[in-house]
Write a protein that holds these residues in place. Structure first.
Motif, short mmCIF file in Angstrom:
data_model
loop_
_atom_site.label_atom_id
_atom_site.label_comp_id
_atom_site.label_asym_id
_atom_site.label_seq_id
_atom_site.Cartn_x
_atom_site.Cartn_y
_atom_site.Cartn_z
N THR A 90 3.45 -1.25 -7.62
CA THR A 90 4.18 -0.43 -6.65
C THR A 90 3.43 0.81 -6.16
O THR A 90 3.76 1.32 -5.08
N LEU A 99 1.02 3.50 -4.52
CA LEU A 99 0.03 3.60 -3.44
C LEU A 99 -1.31 4.03 -4.05
O LEU A 99 -1.35 4.85 -4.95
N ASN A 102 -2.11 -0.55 -0.91
CA ASN A 102 -1.94 -1.24 -2.18
C ASN A 102 -2.33 -2.70 -2.00
O ASN A 102 -1.58 -3.47 -1.41
N ALA A 120 2.71 -2.57 1.95
CA ALA A 120 2.46 -1.13 1.79
C ALA A 120 1.57 -0.59 2.92
O ALA A 120 1.43 0.63 3.07
#
Ligand code: ATP
Ligand code: MG
Length: 548
Positions: free
Chosen positions: A335, A337, A366, A372
């Motif tokens: 999850t 960044l 990501n 992302a």
């Protein structure tokens, strides 16, 4: 606890349901508000709330403030915040053990009237000396005190006529019991101390073993789940339920306490660290408290995952702290960044790159999560690289930057090391290099170099403080210390290494307190919620620990 998971507690509950002993499951979590919740309490509360949830039942939150010492509303609020953070809700069922003092007192009088309790006059020392041993029963010369006399003395104890230690109320059970908890245990003692909610209304206080079963029964708790040290107290728990006129019959079930390597899970020890400024408060990112873990950057999901993985067993064991770290690392790998930070900056000047030029490279936020998106990372003639990525005298197989060597600047050009300029003290001032300008981002190239290092544009870098947190104690098993040592002796002197003026990429300018990132090639970091412009290391990128 995953709602569909099962354990021996659930097996007991299933039996009770099948036998028609209970209909709706009702549990409680009873923290003592004399400190912040740590991850051990967290195991208990997840079992309490999680079990209720699994069976569509209820879980009460009850402040166990029976013992008047050291309790504080600061703790009450912090406990509530931590439980909500984990996603549990007690609805309108928030109680204080002390709210039952009056009823508990009445039940004690009833016991006296039935001949099941008596006022004893042994001093605390005499009490101890008369406990007997495995082959000798305890002795209590006041056991046969007439009921009327005990009742009168007990009422006068409440009225404040006697000094502390002068009398106790004791249950009349079995002075010869092999279980010492049953050898006429004390039910009430005299204490002249102000209670945080009751003020000076009371100068006698019920003992935990008497108060707790009564509180459970008055709240209609069906299953009173607690840690293993209460196992030997269960006969007394049941005795109290049987001998007092209470509206329900809760069942106590014990589970193993959680122990974790390289830390201590005892409020007393943790409070000492706080009060002596050995750590920066209960929420110091090294503390095993829930607020400490939260500030460090742990998510509620990672803590729940950890508790789920260790399971619920009946025998005590020591869990490797590596498993807790593994849980947050796994989550953030998916999850978080990606961002670039250089902890120990050295400036590299790329001589063949125009001074006034800025290129913006499009870099994935990501790689594990295409959704992302990407961000723009600026590249200029001067960049910072990490001192660890350069070696003037490289060891064998050193594929990062070295004199005369080539390395790829991550997502950017391949550079070749040129002149190394030193300060007067011999330290490196800057490194000159030339870039192969055919090799930038998106430029197809068959040029291959073995090493890739991260960097930030010197012109765009933001100065930031970074605290590299590590384990609080160097010793694994903190429950079993060598003779003559104290847990303080094992504090890790490198548990919080502050790096000032680290250089981070400009995308981090927008980071909000609590935001979490992977600093590429370094580890996982969270923006601190207390100190400005500071990132805390949550965990390293990799660890030798592997869960079984
Ligand atoms: P400490 O030893 O840290 O002071 P405590 O047991 O006195 O803890 P309480 O506030 O009374 O703290 O605990 C609330 C609940 O949490 C109790 O039901 C207790 O059994 C449970 N608990 C406390 N520590 C642990 C642990 N390490 N593992 C599992 N459960 C725990
Ligand atoms: Mg306790």
């Amino acid at each position: 606890m995953a709602e569909n998971s099962s354990n021996f507690i659930h097996d007991f509950i299933d039996e009770d349901l099948a036998a028609g002993k209970v209909e709706k499951i009702h549990t409680r979590f009873p923290p003592e508000p004399n400190g912040y919740l740590h991850i051990g309490h967290c195991k208990a509360l997840i079992i309490d709330f999680g079990t209720a949830k699994k069976y569509g039942g209820l879980c009460n939150l009850r402040m166990d403030d029976t013992n008047p010492a050291k309790e504080d509303t600061e703790y009450v609020e912090a406990i509530q915040e931590d439980i909500r953070w984990l996603g549990f809700d007690w609805g309108d069922r928030f109680f204080y053990g002390s709210d039952y003092f009056e009823r508990t007192y009445e039940l004690a009088e009833e016991l006296i009237k039935k001949g099941d309790a008596y006022v004893c006059e042994l001093t605390p020392e005499e009490f101890k000396a008369n406990r007997g041993d495995l082959t000798h029963p305890a002795v209590s010369p006041y056991r046969d005190r007439p009921i009327e006399e005990s009742l009168d003395l007990f009422r006068r104890m409440r009225a404040g006529e006697f000094p502390e230690g002068k009398y106790t109320l004791r249950a009349k059970i079995d002075l010869a019991s092999g279980n010492f908890n049953m050898r006429d245990p004390a039910l009430y003692r005299i204490r002249y101390i102000e209670h945080h909610r009751q003020g000076t209304k009371w100068c006698i206080f019920p003992m935990y073993d008497f108060a707790h079963p009564i509180q459970d029964a008055l709240e209609g708790i069906t299953h009173s789940l607690c840690s293993l040290e209460y196992e030997d107290h269960r006969p007394l728990y049941n005795w109290v339920i049987e001998h007092c006129d209470v509206p329900s019959t809760p069942r106590q079930i014990e589970f193993a306490r959680l122990n974790i390597t390289n830390t201590v899970l005892s409020k007393r020890y943790l409070r000492y660290l706080v009060e002596n400024n050995i750590v920066d408060g209960w929420d110091d990112p090294r503390m095993p408290t829930l607020c400490g873990l939260r500030r460090r950057g742990y998510t509620a999901a990672s803590v729940l995952d950890f508790i789920d993985r260790i399971g619920v067993a009946k025998s005590n064991s020591m869990v490797n702290i590596g498993l807790l770290e593994y849980c947050i690392r796994e989550e953030l790998n998916q999850t978080a960044l990606r961002r670039i930070a250089v902890l120990k900056p050295i400036k590299v000047v790329i001589d063949n790159y125009p001074e006034d030029r800025t290129e913006w490279f499009d870099v994935a936020n990501n790689p594990n999560d295409p959704e992302a998106g990407t961000r723009q990372v600026p590249f200029t003639r001067e960049v910072y690289i990490d001192a660890d990525d350069f070696a003037e005298v490289p060891p064998p197989k050193f594929f990062r930057l070295k004199p005369g060597g080539e390395v790829r600047l991550m997502s950017g050009y391949i550079i070749k090391c040129g002149e190394i300029i030193k300060n007067e003290d011999g330290s490196i001032k800057e490194i000159h290099a030339t870039a192969d300008l055919e090799t930038g981002t998106g430029v197809p190239t068959d040029r291959k170099v073995k090493g890739t290092i991260h960097w930030v544009s010197a012109k765009h870098a933001i100065d930031t403080d970074i605290v590299v947190y590590d384990r609080l104690f160097t010793r694994e098993n903190m429950n079993d210390l060598p003779e003559g040592t104290s847990y303080i002796d094992f504090l890790n002197p490198e548990s919080a290494v502050k790096v000032e003026n680290a250089k981070v990429e400009p995308a981090l300018a927008d980071a909000k307190p609590g935001d979490k990132f992977q600093f590429v090639r370094i580890g996982y970091f969270a923006k601190d919620t207390k100190n400005e412009n500071t990132f805390n290391r949550i965990v390293s990128l990799k660890d030798s620990y592997k869960p079984e």
